[in-house]
Scaffold this active site. Structure first.
Site, PDB file in Angstrom:
ATOM      1  N   HIS A  57       0.889  -1.241   0.039  1.00 56.91           N
ATOM      2  CA  HIS A  57       0.039   0.131  -0.158  1.00 56.91           C
ATOM      3  C   HIS A  57       0.965   1.318  -0.046  1.00 56.91           C
ATOM      4  O   HIS A  57       1.939   1.343   0.648  1.00 56.91           O
ATOM      5  CB  HIS A  57      -0.937   0.043   1.362  1.00 56.91           C
ATOM      6  N   LYS A  66       6.083   5.689   7.858  1.00 58.93           N
ATOM      7  CA  LYS A  66       5.581   4.538   9.075  1.00 58.93           C
ATOM      8  C   LYS A  66       6.826   4.177  10.008  1.00 58.93           C
ATOM      9  O   LYS A  66       7.920   3.750   9.246  1.00 58.93           O
ATOM     10  CB  LYS A  66       4.901   3.538   8.177  1.00 58.93           C
ATOM     11  N   TYR A 126       1.627   0.422  13.962  1.00 68.11           N
ATOM     12  CA  TYR A 126       2.112   1.545  12.678  1.00 68.11           C
ATOM     13  C   TYR A 126       1.890   2.850  13.397  1.00 68.11           C
ATOM     14  O   TYR A 126       0.663   3.406  13.661  1.00 68.11           O
ATOM     15  CB  TYR A 126       1.229   1.569  11.682  1.00 68.11           C
ATOM     16  N   ASP A 162      -6.338  -5.869  -2.557  1.00 66.32           N
ATOM     17  CA  ASP A 162      -4.789  -6.404  -2.501  1.00 66.32           C
ATOM     18  C   ASP A 162      -4.672  -7.496  -3.713  1.00 66.32           C
ATOM     19  O   ASP A 162      -3.836  -7.489  -4.576  1.00 66.32           O
ATOM     20  CB  ASP A 162      -4.220  -6.904  -1.284  1.00 66.32           C
TER      21      ASP A 162
END
Length: 179
Positions: A57, A66, A126, A162
């Site tokens: 992503h 991140k 995250y 996905d």
């Protein structure tokens, strides 16, 4: 104190922490703005069973940096450099992150990110430098041969989004990614 290691991809960092154990359990420092040097706007947690693959992503508008670490379980974490004019554009970096190795990764803005789970139960944390920008979220096909990513198995459990992802070249041709 966190141990920060640079990787062959500029600004992509491996962060090794330490757990402090006693008879009650353990205490673990996850991240430190002072040591890593980045501010995070929000933090999320995902829980996945074994063999789940999430990603790859990325956001085109307001790309996210991140910090990814594991609260429980173990994953193969993957980052793909999509930064304009980067010497490592289209290159991937993989690392095993786990509760036991206290390892995390800082992925700078401009990367695609994904992971595949290895344990029965996996809880991934995250911290993100930008908020989600739903209209600007995209996915690269996890098994795009151009990326040469060595995933753990060829039959991962994935979302419909996905599974239907485009290759890096398709995203470049559609001008979603601009090298």
């Amino acid at each position: 104190m966190l141990k920060i290691t640079k990787t062959y991809i500029k600004d992509l960092l491996i962060i090794d922490g330490k757990q402090h154990h006693d008879n009650r359990g353990y205490l673990r420092e996850l991240t430190s703005e002072k040591e890593i040097g980045y501010k995070f706007k929000f933090t999320i947690v995902s829980k996945s069973k074994k063999n789940v693959l999430r990603g790859l992503h990325f956001q085109t508008n307001k790309p996210q940096g991140k910090y990814v670490t594991i609260l429980k379980g173990k994953i193969l974490d993957v980052a793909v450099d999509l930064r304009k004019k980067s010497k490592t554009f289209g290159k991937s970096f993989s690392v095993i992150l786990g509760e036991k190795n206290c390892r995390g990764i800082y992925i700078p803005p401009g990367f695609a990110h994904g992971f595949q789970t290895m344990a029965k139960e996996n809880i991934v944390c995250y911290s993100n430098t930008e908020y989600r920008s739903v209209g600007n979220e995209h996915t690269i096909k996890y098994n795009d041969p151009q990326l040469k990513i060595k995933w753990l198995n060829n039959l991962p459990i994935m979302s419909k989004k996905d599974k239907n992802a485009k290759t890096l070249n398709e995203l470049i041709q559609n001008k979603i990614i601009k090298p």
